[in-house]
Write a protein that holds these residues in place. Structure first.
Motif, PDB file in Angstrom:
ATOM      1  N   ALA A 457      18.093  -3.641  -5.658  1.00 41.95           N
ATOM      2  CA  ALA A 457      17.599  -2.514  -5.725  1.00 41.95           C
ATOM      3  C   ALA A 457      16.486  -2.271  -5.229  1.00 41.95           C
ATOM      4  N   ALA A 458      15.375  -2.541  -6.137  1.00 40.96           N
ATOM      5  CA  ALA A 458      14.558  -2.331  -5.595  1.00 40.96           C
ATOM      6  C   ALA A 458      13.428  -2.293  -4.439  1.00 40.96           C
ATOM      7  N   PHE A 459      13.815  -4.094  -4.109  1.00 41.54           N
ATOM      8  CA  PHE A 459      13.620  -4.447  -2.822  1.00 41.54           C
ATOM      9  C   PHE A 459      14.217  -3.499  -1.513  1.00 41.54           C
ATOM     10  N   THR A 460      15.426  -3.677  -1.817  1.00 39.87           N
ATOM     11  CA  THR A 460      16.288  -2.995  -0.338  1.00 39.87           C
ATOM     12  C   THR A 460      15.681  -1.061  -0.409  1.00 39.87           C
ATOM     13  N   VAL A 461      14.659  -0.644  -1.462  1.00 39.95           N
ATOM     14  CA  VAL A 461      15.000   0.355  -0.917  1.00 39.95           C
ATOM     15  C   VAL A 461      13.320   1.385  -0.374  1.00 39.95           C
ATOM     16  N   PHE A 462      12.774  -0.491   0.048  1.00 39.55           N
ATOM     17  CA  PHE A 462      11.559  -0.423   1.204  1.00 39.55           C
ATOM     18  C   PHE A 462      12.517  -1.009   2.032  1.00 39.55           C
ATOM     19  N   THR A 463      13.429  -1.352   2.642  1.00 42.39           N
ATOM     20  CA  THR A 463      13.910  -1.452   3.744  1.00 42.39           C
ATOM     21  C   THR A 463      14.095  -0.113   4.541  1.00 42.39           C
ATOM     22  N   ARG A 464      13.835  -0.170   5.990  1.00 44.86           N
ATOM     23  CA  ARG A 464      14.300  -0.157   6.920  1.00 44.86           C
ATOM     24  C   ARG A 464      13.152   1.925   6.523  1.00 44.86           C
ATOM     25  N   ALA A 465      12.418   1.887   5.530  1.00 47.61           N
ATOM     26  CA  ALA A 465      11.553   3.073   4.753  1.00 47.61           C
ATOM     27  C   ALA A 465      10.245   2.564   4.955  1.00 47.61           C
ATOM     28  N   THR A 466       9.051   3.355   5.468  1.00 45.10           N
ATOM     29  CA  THR A 466       8.075   3.283   5.820  1.00 45.10           C
ATOM     30  C   THR A 466       7.204   4.290   4.562  1.00 45.10           C
ATOM     31  N   THR A 467       7.496   5.798   4.767  1.00 42.32           N
ATOM     32  CA  THR A 467       7.192   7.027   3.964  1.00 42.32           C
ATOM     33  C   THR A 467       7.619   6.958   2.702  1.00 42.32           C
ATOM     34  N   LEU A 468       7.166   7.857   1.656  1.00 43.25           N
ATOM     35  CA  LEU A 468       7.822   7.832   0.565  1.00 43.25           C
ATOM     36  C   LEU A 468       8.608   8.587   0.400  1.00 43.25           C
ATOM     37  N   GLU A 469       9.157  10.090   1.272  1.00 39.97           N
ATOM     38  CA  GLU A 469      10.214  10.787   1.771  1.00 39.97           C
ATOM     39  C   GLU A 469      11.012   9.846   1.831  1.00 39.97           C
ATOM     40  N   ALA A 470      10.944   8.515   2.635  1.00 39.58           N
ATOM     41  CA  ALA A 470      12.767   7.820   3.304  1.00 39.58           C
ATOM     42  C   ALA A 470      12.487   7.643   2.138  1.00 39.58           C
ATOM     43  N   THR A 471      11.446   6.588   1.056  1.00 41.72           N
ATOM     44  CA  THR A 471      11.662   5.906   0.604  1.00 41.72           C
ATOM     45  C   THR A 471      12.700   6.734  -0.878  1.00 41.72           C
ATOM     46  N   ILE A 472      12.403   7.596  -0.723  1.00 42.34           N
ATOM     47  CA  ILE A 472      12.814   8.435  -2.064  1.00 42.34           C
ATOM     48  C   ILE A 472      14.475   8.320  -1.523  1.00 42.34           C
ATOM     49  N   VAL A 473      14.626   9.201  -0.407  1.00 39.80           N
ATOM     50  CA  VAL A 473      15.954   9.391   0.174  1.00 39.80           C
ATOM     51  C   VAL A 473      16.918   8.016  -0.299  1.00 39.80           C
ATOM     52  N   ARG A 474      16.033   6.672  -0.111  1.00 41.95           N
ATOM     53  CA  ARG A 474      16.771   5.639   0.133  1.00 41.95           C
ATOM     54  C   ARG A 474      17.758   4.987  -1.527  1.00 41.95           C
ATOM     55  N   ALA A 475      16.641   5.340  -1.870  1.00 36.94           N
ATOM     56  CA  ALA A 475      16.818   4.634  -3.371  1.00 36.94           C
ATOM     57  C   ALA A 475      17.806   6.273  -4.081  1.00 36.94           C
ATOM     58  N   ALA A 559      16.111   1.299  -8.218  1.00 32.96           N
ATOM     59  CA  ALA A 559      16.214   2.305  -7.268  1.00 32.96           C
ATOM     60  C   ALA A 559      15.067   3.290  -7.664  1.00 32.96           C
ATOM     61  N   GLY A 560      15.146   3.491  -9.237  1.00 36.48           N
ATOM     62  CA  GLY A 560      14.002   4.344 -10.109  1.00 36.48           C
ATOM     63  C   GLY A 560      12.955   3.952  -9.270  1.00 36.48           C
ATOM     64  N   ILE A 561      12.468   2.750  -9.941  1.00 34.67           N
ATOM     65  CA  ILE A 561      11.176   2.078  -9.608  1.00 34.67           C
ATOM     66  C   ILE A 561      10.709   1.981  -8.870  1.00 34.67           C
ATOM     67  N   GLY A 562      11.762   2.354  -7.726  1.00 37.96           N
ATOM     68  CA  GLY A 562      11.253   1.744  -6.004  1.00 37.96           C
ATOM     69  C   GLY A 562      10.334   3.170  -5.797  1.00 37.96           C
ATOM     70  N   ALA A 563      10.731   3.968  -6.178  1.00 42.06           N
ATOM     71  CA  ALA A 563      11.224   5.296  -5.628  1.00 42.06           C
ATOM     72  C   ALA A 563       9.994   5.799  -6.889  1.00 42.06           C
ATOM     73  N   CYS A 564       9.801   4.845  -7.619  1.00 43.61           N
ATOM     74  CA  CYS A 564       8.336   5.476  -8.641  1.00 43.61           C
ATOM     75  C   CYS A 564       7.056   5.103  -8.213  1.00 43.61           C
ATOM     76  N   VAL A 565       7.081   3.529  -7.742  1.00 43.16           N
ATOM     77  CA  VAL A 565       6.453   3.128  -7.251  1.00 43.16           C
ATOM     78  C   VAL A 565       5.741   3.338  -5.438  1.00 43.16           C
ATOM     79  N   GLY A 566       6.547   4.020  -5.082  1.00 41.94           N
ATOM     80  CA  GLY A 566       6.362   4.844  -3.700  1.00 41.94           C
ATOM     81  C   GLY A 566       6.038   5.953  -3.782  1.00 41.94           C
ATOM     82  N   THR A 567       5.271   6.763  -5.233  1.00 41.46           N
ATOM     83  CA  THR A 567       4.983   7.676  -5.354  1.00 41.46           C
ATOM     84  C   THR A 567       4.083   8.003  -5.336  1.00 41.46           C
ATOM     85  N   PHE A 568       3.502   6.640  -6.381  1.00 42.15           N
ATOM     86  CA  PHE A 568       2.444   7.322  -7.515  1.00 42.15           C
ATOM     87  C   PHE A 568       1.223   5.526  -6.729  1.00 42.15           C
ATOM     88  N   VAL A 569       2.141   4.182  -6.258  1.00 43.55           N
ATOM     89  CA  VAL A 569       1.330   3.476  -5.408  1.00 43.55           C
ATOM     90  C   VAL A 569       0.789   3.825  -3.934  1.00 43.55           C
TER      91      VAL A 569
END
Length: 772
Positions: A457-475, A559-569
């Motif tokens: 789930a964490a890996f696929t959150v970053f698939t086809r997503a290059t921005t923070l907002e897109a990562t949150i939407v996928r999560a 998915a939650g960890i993926g969204a948090c990493v995309g937000t803060f890192v």
């Protein structure tokens, strides 16, 4: 008390009260009847069978989604049949073939190279990559800490190789998924030969399905795209008819028309890309690739002009109901002619247009009704040629030689401008690896054996997503899809448990649904896959509701960890990407205005290339905006959607300048036209500079310049009609000016542009000829 009042009331008072009540009830009934009629018209529009068929065909123009889902399902079915027999023959359980079946499915859908030769090479590399990953997984299977370390390295490499295009993206996904399956099924060194053999057999079957059974046919794809273009135009005309009939423009209708016009632009670009890929060969009877490309663009311009004319005609109070009815009938008749293209419907469209022309002839040429009649005539003429070209006409009119493509303009930069942020190539790999590390730790804390559900789930959150907002939407889609799939899977698995062939059929049906809906919504794909997992566990005799509940928990963790990493890192915001793309596009728009209005030296094919360059840039912005659609209703998403509407309107009004034949032979003073063009180009570059964080001048209205040109028109020029006539071109210039002013205001209100640094000098214009 009411009774006392009635007793004391006189007879006339009572009669007046009764009459007032009857009038009130009559108005209420009239409002109810009007609402019911509007609801019936809306319901009739939604249930129109022709419209539903057009919407279905246009949603998948060249059957790409159907072909992708069919390839994955057929390859998996063939691999299941072959590998099951092989497993039974050598005395192994059927589960050893699951890795090969998964690779057959994945290998059919992850390969997206543009050229068929590149697709074959990538497909041939799939089993090699999967085998290496399986061997690595088997080697470290007995050492948990080393297994986790190798996983982190594979995640980093899988995301990093996406920089190398579609092949890197496909092989990176295969690398990760094959290692994931080796861990999930606890592969050992003793099983490696069997697993590798299964992977090669399944990949060979996937190759056969892709390049023999369900292969792509470029010329047939072009024909399907042209058919979808025809149906999309018919849908647009069907949407415009009620607007012309009742004169109401609601936000819902505007949104529907924007979506239809956006789909039309996507189809036009897809046809152009297919034409470039195939070359100058004949794609339709009597039409070469270059001719089809030009005619499709004319058709797109004609529909956009017609939509604009209807929009300006609708609010006119002087329009009598018979006139509105004649306009709506003409639009519906044109819809039938465009849909079918036969002689009978074209004859009925001509009669309806003639009936509308009776009213149009009574007004002057600049009246919206007269302009609508001209746009409808242009649309029917362009549609007749595009869908039924005449070889004789083509022989009589040789196509102009193709012009060399225009160079891509560099972004506008000034001597004091803030530097454009450079993309760090390791940002996404670092984000994905860190998310997987944290997901594995948290997943093991929740449930040790099933922690890898959180990992995927964490890996696929970053698939086809290059921005923070897109990562949150996928999560968000991942979580919602998993919950929906668990709910459906519980009912379905309980209903079919013990019925072998029904379970197999449902597994492949869910697989087909997952890959068919992937391009529509990630949530639908995840829901189908989760239902597949539930039925598969039932098929293997390992189904339990607690297992599905655990999948929800692990998915939420990953998915939650993926969204948090995309937000803060190392976050990268969609606003920054959209701002950069818009600035580049507006610089290109400034050059396009210079070529079409100021210089007036570019040929029509050259202007067509420039306009398509603007369309491609608009598509990039549209892709970023759609990437964050369907998620949480946050304010940044609403602001970006608002900016995109204003931005797309600018290019909507700039595109028709390709048809400005009048500009090359205008009798009007050249200085007035050049001043108008310079003002519009300067406005576009000023907004681009504002988006880049530099001061390049103020945005000033070009209306006075346009009005000066209109007053200077000769009587012959003022009476001309058509898409390239002076009145039409000045109409588009006026609205282009208004759209640029609106865009500048929206950019300032939403805070999209960064603050201008003190001491920033205005950037020099990149084209010195525009100041001549």
């Amino acid at each position: 008390m009411r009774r006392d009042l009635l007793e004391r009331a006189t007879l006339p008072q009572v009669r007046r009260a009764q009459a007032s009540a009857r009038r009130t009830n009559g108005r209420a009934w009239a409002r109810s009847a009007s609402t019911a009629r509007r609801g019936a018209r809306m319901l009739g529009g939604m249930l129109d069978s022709a419209y539903l068929r057009d919407a279905l065909v246009s949603s998948d123009p060249d059957l790409a989604r159907l072909r992708q889902a069919g390839r994955a399902t057929l390859a998996a079915m063939a691999a299941t049949a072959v590998l099951d027999r092989i497993a039974h023959a050598i005395g192994q359980p059927t589960s050893v073939g699951l890795v090969g079946i998964a690779m057959a499915m994945m290998g059919s859908v992850v390969v997206n190279d543009p050229a068929p030769r590149d697709q074959r090479i990538t497909t041939a590399l799939v089993p090699v990559t999967a085998s290496l990953s399986l061997v690595a997984g088997a080697l470290v299977s007995s050492i948990p800490w080393l297994q986790a370390a190798v996983l982190f390295g594979i995640v980093f490499v899988a995301v990093l190789v996406r920089r190398f295009g579609p092949r890197g993206t496909a092989l990176g996904m295969i690398l990760f998924m094959s290692y994931f399956f080796s861990i999930f099924f606890h592969a050992t060194l003793a099983q490696v030969p069997i697993l590798i053999a299964g992977v090669f057999i399944a990949s060979a079957l996937a190759y056969l399905v892709r390049f023999r059974l369900l292969r792509e046919q470029p010329q047939e794809s072009v024909r399907r795209h042209v058919d979808a273009l025809r149906r999309t135009i018919a849908m647009a005309l069907f949407r415009l008819a009620p607007v012309a009939r009742d004169g109401r423009i609601t936000e819902r209708r505007l949104h529907a028309m924007r979506r239809v016009l956006g789909d039309l632009n996507e189809l036009s670009l897809a046809i152009e890309e297919q034409c470039e890929r195939i070359g100058p060969s004949s794609l339709l009877p009597g039409a070469t690739a270059s001719e089809l490309r030009a005619r499709v663009f004319e058709l797109e311009l004609a529909l956009e002009g017609l939509a604009s004319a209807v929009q300006h005609l609708a609010p006119l109070e002087a329009m009598a109901p018979p006139v509105r009815a004649a306009v709506a009938d003409a639009l519906l008749a044109a819809r039938a002619a465009v849909r079918t293209g036969d002689a009978n419907t074209e004859e009925r469209a001509a009669k309806a247009l003639e009936a509308m022309s009776v009213h149009a002839c009574a007004v002057h040429a600049a009246h919206p009704l007269a302009r609508l009649r001209g746009q409808l005539e242009d649309l029917l003429g362009a549609a007749r040629w595009t869908f039924h070209p005449s070889p004789r006409a083509q022989r009589a009119e040789a196509p102009p030689p193709p012009a060399p493509p225009l160079p891509r303009p560099e972004p506008l930069r000034g001597p004091g401008a803030p530097p454009r942020p450079r993309e760090w190539p390791l940002r996404l790999p670092v984000q994905a690896t860190l998310a997987v590390v944290l997901a594995l730790i948290a997943g093991r804390a929740a449930s040790g054996p099933r922690a890898y559900w959180a990992v995927i789930a964490a890996f696929t959150v970053f698939t086809r997503a290059t921005t923070l907002e897109a990562t949150i939407v996928r999560a968000w889609h991942r979580v919602i899809g998993t919950i929906a799939g668990v709910i459906v899977g519980l009912f379905v698995a309980h209903a079919v448990q013990g019925h072998l062939y029904v379970e197999l059929a449902l597994v492949f049906a869910c697989m087909f649904s997952a890959w068919y809906t992937l391009q529509i919504s990630l949530a639908w794909m995840v829901a189908s896959m989760t239902t597949l997992v539930a039925v598969l566990y039932s098929l293997l005799g390992r189904f339990s509701p607690e297992l599905l509940y655990l999948r929800v928990v692990e998915t939420f963790i990953g998915a939650g960890i993926g969204a948090c990493v995309g937000t803060f890192v190392f976050p990268a915001h969609t606003r920054d990407t959209v701002r950069t793309l818009m600035a580049d596009a507006l610089c290109m728009l400034g050059d396009y205005i210079d070529q079409s209005i100021v210089q007036r030296a570019s040929s029509r094919p050259g202007l067509l290339d420039a306009a398509r360059g603007l369309d491609r840039k608009l598509r990039e912005v549209r892709g970023e905006v759609r990437g964050i659609a369907g998620g949480l209703p946050l304010r940044p998403s609403r602001d970006i959607a608002r900016i995109y509407q204003a931005f797309s309107a600018v290019f909507f009004y700039a595109r028709p300048l390709v048809a400005a034949e009048w500009l090359s032979s205008a009798e009007t003073d050249e200085g007035r036209l050049c001043a108008t063009g310079r003002r519009l180009a300067a406005n576009a570059r000023a907004i681009a500079g504002e988006l880049e964080g530099q001061s390049t001048g103020d945005v000033a209205p070009a209306g006075p310049y346009i009005e000066t040109v209109r007053r200077a028109l000769t009587p012959a020029e003022a009476e001309r009609r058509g898409a390239g006539s002076p009145s039409a071109i000045l109409y588009w210039l006026e609205h282009l000016d208004d759209a640029l002013l609106v865009l500048d205001r929206v950019v300032r209100e939403t805070g999209l542009a960064p603050a201008v640094r003190e001491g920033t000098a205005p950037a020099e214009p990149r084209s010195s000829e525009s100041d001549a």
